[in-house]
Design a protein around this motif. Structure first.
Motif, PDB file in Angstrom:
ATOM      1  N   PRO A  69     -25.494  11.219  16.185  1.00  0.00           N
ATOM      2  CA  PRO A  69     -25.085  12.309  15.283  1.00  0.00           C
ATOM      3  C   PRO A  69     -23.830  11.910  14.521  1.00  0.00           C
ATOM      4  CG  PRO A  69     -24.325  12.775  17.503  1.00  0.00           C
ATOM      5  CD  PRO A  69     -25.138  11.503  17.590  1.00  0.00           C
ATOM      6  N   VAL A  70     -23.538  12.606  13.439  1.00  0.00           N
ATOM      7  CA  VAL A  70     -22.268  12.403  12.732  1.00  0.00           C
ATOM      8  C   VAL A  70     -21.133  12.766  13.685  1.00  0.00           C
ATOM      9  CG1 VAL A  70     -20.826  13.218  10.831  1.00  0.00           C
ATOM     10  CG2 VAL A  70     -23.270  12.808  10.465  1.00  0.00           C
ATOM     11  N   HIS A  71     -20.124  11.913  13.706  1.00  0.00           N
ATOM     12  CA  HIS A  71     -18.982  12.152  14.591  1.00  0.00           C
ATOM     13  C   HIS A  71     -17.825  12.726  13.785  1.00  0.00           C
ATOM     14  CE1 HIS A  71     -16.040  11.609  17.759  1.00  0.00           C
ATOM     15  NE2 HIS A  71     -15.277  10.900  16.948  1.00  0.00           N
ATOM     16  N   LYS A  72     -17.264  13.849  14.271  1.00  0.00           N
ATOM     17  CA  LYS A  72     -16.118  14.465  13.595  1.00  0.00           C
ATOM     18  C   LYS A  72     -14.945  14.551  14.560  1.00  0.00           C
ATOM     19  CE  LYS A  72     -18.451  17.165  10.031  1.00  0.00           C
ATOM     20  NZ  LYS A  72     -18.450  18.443   9.274  1.00  0.00           N
ATOM     21  N   HIS A  73     -13.757  14.375  13.998  1.00  0.00           N
ATOM     22  CA  HIS A  73     -12.556  14.470  14.834  1.00  0.00           C
ATOM     23  C   HIS A  73     -11.391  14.937  13.972  1.00  0.00           C
ATOM     24  CE1 HIS A  73     -10.074  13.580  18.358  1.00  0.00           C
ATOM     25  NE2 HIS A  73      -9.143  13.180  17.487  1.00  0.00           N
ATOM     26  N   SER A  80       5.565   8.824   5.925  1.00  0.00           N
ATOM     27  CA  SER A  80       6.973   8.441   5.939  1.00  0.00           C
ATOM     28  C   SER A  80       7.566   8.647   4.546  1.00  0.00           C
ATOM     29  CB  SER A  80       7.091   6.972   6.356  1.00  0.00           C
ATOM     30  OG  SER A  80       6.564   6.791   7.653  1.00  0.00           O
ATOM     31  N   PRO A  81       8.856   8.935   4.472  1.00  0.00           N
ATOM     32  CA  PRO A  81       9.761   9.244   5.590  1.00  0.00           C
ATOM     33  C   PRO A  81       9.496  10.652   6.120  1.00  0.00           C
ATOM     34  CG  PRO A  81      10.927   9.437   3.503  1.00  0.00           C
ATOM     35  CD  PRO A  81       9.558   8.913   3.169  1.00  0.00           C
ATOM     36  N   LYS A  82       9.472  10.802   7.429  1.00  0.00           N
ATOM     37  CA  LYS A  82       9.040  12.045   8.049  1.00  0.00           C
ATOM     38  C   LYS A  82       9.952  13.223   7.696  1.00  0.00           C
ATOM     39  CE  LYS A  82       6.473  10.058  11.861  1.00  0.00           C
ATOM     40  NZ  LYS A  82       5.215  10.614  11.386  1.00  0.00           N
ATOM     41  N   ALA A  83      11.229  12.912   7.500  1.00  0.00           N
ATOM     42  CA  ALA A  83      12.168  13.994   7.196  1.00  0.00           C
ATOM     43  C   ALA A  83      11.871  14.650   5.848  1.00  0.00           C
ATOM     44  CB  ALA A  83      13.590  13.447   7.208  1.00  0.00           C
ATOM     45  N   ASP A  84      11.202  13.917   4.966  1.00  0.00           N
ATOM     46  CA  ASP A  84      10.955  14.414   3.610  1.00  0.00           C
ATOM     47  C   ASP A  84       9.532  14.906   3.382  1.00  0.00           C
ATOM     48  OD1 ASP A  84      13.549  13.617   3.071  1.00  0.00           O
ATOM     49  OD2 ASP A  84      12.926  11.652   2.326  1.00  0.00           O
ATOM     50  N   ASN A  85       8.661  14.739   4.358  1.00  0.00           N
ATOM     51  CA  ASN A  85       7.244  15.040   4.142  1.00  0.00           C
ATOM     52  C   ASN A  85       6.682  15.957   5.220  1.00  0.00           C
ATOM     53  OD1 ASN A  85       6.478  13.325   1.792  1.00  0.00           O
ATOM     54  ND2 ASN A  85       7.166  11.675   3.136  1.00  0.00           N
ATOM     55  N   PRO A  86       5.735  16.820   4.852  1.00  0.00           N
ATOM     56  CA  PRO A  86       5.091  17.688   5.844  1.00  0.00           C
ATOM     57  C   PRO A  86       4.039  16.924   6.637  1.00  0.00           C
ATOM     58  CG  PRO A  86       4.103  18.044   3.700  1.00  0.00           C
ATOM     59  CD  PRO A  86       5.223  17.061   3.488  1.00  0.00           C
ATOM     60  N   THR A  87       3.578  17.549   7.700  1.00  0.00           N
ATOM     61  CA  THR A  87       2.448  17.017   8.465  1.00  0.00           C
ATOM     62  C   THR A  87       1.161  17.588   7.884  1.00  0.00           C
ATOM     63  OG1 THR A  87       3.745  16.793  10.484  1.00  0.00           O
ATOM     64  CG2 THR A  87       1.353  16.929  10.733  1.00  0.00           C
ATOM     65  N   PHE A  88       0.156  16.737   7.692  1.00  0.00           N
ATOM     66  CA  PHE A  88      -1.117  17.162   7.123  1.00  0.00           C
ATOM     67  C   PHE A  88      -2.190  17.211   8.208  1.00  0.00           C
ATOM     68  CE2 PHE A  88       1.179  15.255   3.578  1.00  0.00           C
ATOM     69  CZ  PHE A  88       1.030  16.223   2.600  1.00  0.00           C
ATOM     70  N   LYS A  89      -2.960  18.296   8.205  1.00  0.00           N
ATOM     71  CA  LYS A  89      -4.119  18.383   9.091  1.00  0.00           C
ATOM     72  C   LYS A  89      -5.294  17.680   8.421  1.00  0.00           C
ATOM     73  CE  LYS A  89      -2.783  22.802  11.164  1.00  0.00           C
ATOM     74  NZ  LYS A  89      -3.187  24.213  11.407  1.00  0.00           N
ATOM     75  N   CYS A  90      -5.968  16.841   9.189  1.00  0.00           N
ATOM     76  CA  CYS A  90      -7.060  16.022   8.635  1.00  0.00           C
ATOM     77  C   CYS A  90      -8.296  16.140   9.520  1.00  0.00           C
ATOM     78  CB  CYS A  90      -6.653  14.548   8.554  1.00  0.00           C
ATOM     79  SG  CYS A  90      -5.093  14.239   7.692  1.00  0.00           S
ATOM     80  N   THR A  91      -9.444  15.946   8.896  1.00  0.00           N
ATOM     81  CA  THR A  91     -10.710  15.870   9.622  1.00  0.00           C
ATOM     82  C   THR A  91     -11.422  14.594   9.212  1.00  0.00           C
ATOM     83  OG1 THR A  91     -10.967  18.265   9.724  1.00  0.00           O
ATOM     84  CG2 THR A  91     -12.946  16.947  10.051  1.00  0.00           C
ATOM     85  N   MET A  92     -11.762  13.791  10.202  1.00  0.00           N
ATOM     86  CA  MET A  92     -12.520  12.566   9.961  1.00  0.00           C
ATOM     87  C   MET A  92     -13.983  12.789  10.313  1.00  0.00           C
ATOM     88  SD  MET A  92     -12.456   8.953  12.057  1.00  0.00           S
ATOM     89  CE  MET A  92     -13.249   9.769  13.454  1.00  0.00           C
ATOM     90  N   THR A 173     -19.572  -2.363   7.231  1.00  0.00           N
ATOM     91  CA  THR A 173     -20.068  -2.173   5.866  1.00  0.00           C
ATOM     92  C   THR A 173     -20.951  -0.936   5.745  1.00  0.00           C
ATOM     93  OG1 THR A 173     -20.058  -4.567   5.554  1.00  0.00           O
ATOM     94  CG2 THR A 173     -21.330  -3.299   3.981  1.00  0.00           C
ATOM     95  N   ARG A 174     -21.695  -0.608   6.785  1.00  0.00           N
ATOM     96  CA  ARG A 174     -22.691   0.463   6.702  1.00  0.00           C
ATOM     97  C   ARG A 174     -22.190   1.812   7.220  1.00  0.00           C
ATOM     98  NH1 ARG A 174     -27.843  -1.803   5.785  1.00  0.00           N
ATOM     99  NH2 ARG A 174     -27.846  -4.084   5.922  1.00  0.00           N
ATOM    100  N   THR A 175     -21.103   1.828   7.974  1.00  0.00           N
ATOM    101  CA  THR A 175     -20.531   3.101   8.418  1.00  0.00           C
ATOM    102  C   THR A 175     -19.860   3.788   7.240  1.00  0.00           C
ATOM    103  OG1 THR A 175     -20.095   2.225  10.637  1.00  0.00           O
ATOM    104  CG2 THR A 175     -18.878   4.189   9.970  1.00  0.00           C
ATOM    105  N   VAL A 176     -20.160   5.063   7.036  1.00  0.00           N
ATOM    106  CA  VAL A 176     -19.526   5.820   5.954  1.00  0.00           C
ATOM    107  C   VAL A 176     -18.445   6.715   6.565  1.00  0.00           C
ATOM    108  CG1 VAL A 176     -19.837   7.482   4.090  1.00  0.00           C
ATOM    109  CG2 VAL A 176     -21.606   5.765   4.549  1.00  0.00           C
ATOM    110  N   LEU A 177     -17.227   6.498   6.111  1.00  0.00           N
ATOM    111  CA  LEU A 177     -16.067   7.229   6.601  1.00  0.00           C
ATOM    112  C   LEU A 177     -15.674   8.296   5.585  1.00  0.00           C
ATOM    113  CD1 LEU A 177     -13.425   7.483   8.399  1.00  0.00           C
ATOM    114  CD2 LEU A 177     -12.462   5.741   6.883  1.00  0.00           C
ATOM    115  N   GLU A 178     -15.470   9.517   6.060  1.00  0.00           N
ATOM    116  CA  GLU A 178     -14.963  10.573   5.186  1.00  0.00           C
ATOM    117  C   GLU A 178     -13.758  11.211   5.845  1.00  0.00           C
ATOM    118  OE1 GLU A 178     -16.346  14.924   3.570  1.00  0.00           O
ATOM    119  OE2 GLU A 178     -17.717  13.255   3.228  1.00  0.00           O
TER     120      GLU A 178
END
Length: 355
Positions: A69-73, A80-92, A173-178
Motif C-alpha cells: 500500500p502507499v505509505h504515509k508518515h 535553519s536558522p531555527k530562531a528565525d523560522n517556524p516549524t512546519f508540519k509535513c506529510t510524506m 528511480t521507481r519510488t514516487v515520493l510526495e
C-alpha cells in the motif's frame, strides 16, 4: 562519459545542458577537512523519512500478489536558522516501486540499502569530475558506474552484489515520493518526484560485461535548491557509512545538521516522541522495545565517538511511559567537526556574496 568539463553525455548520446561554471557547486564540492571522509547533509531532503520502512516490515505488508500500500508518515521540519523560522508540519507519501524479480513482480519501498546507495551517489556528485549543476534551471546531474558504488560500499564495510546495487537503483528511480508542507493558514506546498530522476541505465548484458560502464541520473530538485541557497552542511560521511543502525545514521545526520553549537558544556536535548515522529524508524508495538532500539543507536554513536555519553529521563503517567527526554553530550571529535562545518558555512556565504 564526460565530453567536456561542462557537459555530460549519456550512453544514448543525449547531450545534457552545459551551464556556465557554478560558484554554488564549487562551494558544495569544497570541504573543510579530508574530502574523502566528508559529505553534505541536505536540509529538507534529508529530513524526509523516506527510508523508514524496513525490509522486514515490507515483507509483512505485502499482499499475496507482492503489492504494497502507499505509505504515509507525518513529520516536522524546522529550517535553519531555527530562531528565525517556524516549524512546519509535513506529510510524506511513498508510492512503492514495482520491480521485476526472479520471484515475479514485487513492490518495494526504499530502505537501508537504498539509503546507502543514495549517500554514495551524492558523494560521487560532490566530485566535480562526475557531477554537473545548472544553477539557472536548478538541475543537478551525476554519472557513476555500478563498480564505483560496489567499491565504495566494500571500502566502507558494506558488501553488495552488482544485482543488489542495480535493484536499489531501480527502487530509487521507481519510488514516487510526495511531501506536503503546511504553510500559514490552509496553504500547503507539495513536492512530488522519484528519488532519482531520468536514469539512463546500462543494459544487463552490458554491465555484466563491463561494470565500469557509466550510468547517468538527475538528482532531486530539493538538492539543487539547497545547493543554490547554501542550505546544506558538511558532516562526517566516513562515520555515517560505518554505522550499522538506520536509527544511528538518522541521529548522526540530525545532530550534524542541527547541533551547530555543539559543546561539551551545551548538551543537545531531544524527546523520544520527536525522534519517533521525525525518523519514522520505530515500528515496535511496545514503547519499551522502541526505547531499546533508540538506546542501542545512541550506544553506537558513543562507540563511534559522536557522543561522549547520554542521559535519559522518563516521563510517566502512573506506570505508563509517556515520553523520554534524552540529553546528549557530544564527543570532542564531533565538536571539532561542527566547528569546521560552521567555518565552512561562513566561508561559503562570504565567497558567494563576493561573486
Amino acid at each position: 562519459m564526460l565530453e567536456s568539463s561542462n557537459s555530460i553525455v549519456a550512453p544514448n548520446k543525449r547531450v545534457l545542458p552545459s551551464p556556465d561554471r557554478s560558484p554554488q557547486y564549487d562551494l558544495f564540492a569544497t570541504f573543510f577537512g579530508n574530502p574523502r571522509d566528508l559529505s553534505n547533509s541536505i536540509e529538507l531532503w534529508d529530513a524526509i523519512p523516506k527510508y523508514s520502512v524496513s525490509a522486514r516490515a515490507q515483507n509483512m505488508l505485502r499482499d499475496d500478489n507482492g503489492r504494497l500500500p502507499v505509505h504515509k508518515h507525518d513529520f516536522h521540519y524546522h529550517p535553519s536558522p531555527k530562531a528565525d523560522n517556524p516549524t512546519f508540519k509535513c506529510t510524506m507519501s511513498l508510492q512503492p516501486a514495482s520491480i521485476e524479480t526472479e520471484h515475479g513482480r514485487q513492490d518495494y519501498f526504499p530502505s537501508a540499502d537504498e539509503e546507502l546507495v543514495e549517500e554514495i551517489i551524492k558523494k560521487i556528485f560532490s566530485d566535480q569530475h562526475y557531477g554537473l549543476h545548472d544553477v539557472t534551471n536548478k538541475e543537478s546531474w551525476v554519472r557513476f558506474s555500478l563498480n564505483m558504488i560496489r567499491k565504495e560500499l566494500k571500502a566502507r564495510g558494506k558488501t553488495r552484489s552488482f544485482q543488489e546495487i542495480k535493484q536499489s537503483l531501480e527502487i530509487l528511480t521507481r519510488t514516487v515520493l510526495e511531501v506536503e508542507i503546511e504553510g500559514q493558514g490552509n496553504r500547503k506546498t507539495a513536492y512530488t518526484a522519484p528519488i532519482l530522476n531520468d536514469m539512463t541505465r546500462v543494459k544487463r548484458s552490458d554491465w555484466l560485461e563491463d561494470p565500469d560502464a557509466m550510468w547517468t541520473a538527475r538528482l532531486p530538485a530539493l538538492l539543487s535548491h539547497a545547493i543554490n541557497n547554501l542550505s546544506y552542511r558538511q558532516f562526517n560521511y566516513r562515520i555515517l557509512m560505518q554505522l550499522s543502525s538506520p536509527m544511528a545514521r538518522w541521529l548522526h545526520k540530525r545532530l550534524s545538521h542541527e547541533y551547530t553549537n555543539a559543546s561539551i558544556t551545551t548538551p543537545y536535548q531531544i524527546l523520544f516522541s520527536t525522534i519517533s515522529r521525525d525518523s519514522g524508524l520505530l515500528h515496535h508495538n511496545r514503547t519499551s522495545s522502541n526505547i531499546q532500539t533508540l538506546e542501542r543507536a545512541l550506544a553506537e554513536l558513543v562507540q563511534h565517538e559522536v557522543l561522549y555519553f547520554h542521559e535519559s529521563k522518563k516521563r510517566n503517567s502512573g506506570r505508563t511511559i509517556t515520553d523520554v527526554l534524552y540529553t546528549l553530550t557530544p564527543h570532542s571529535n564531533f565538536v571539532s567537526e561542527m566547528k569546521a562545518a560552521n567555518a565552512r558555512v561562513r566561508d561559503a556565504r562570504t565567497k558567494l556574496a563576493q561573486n
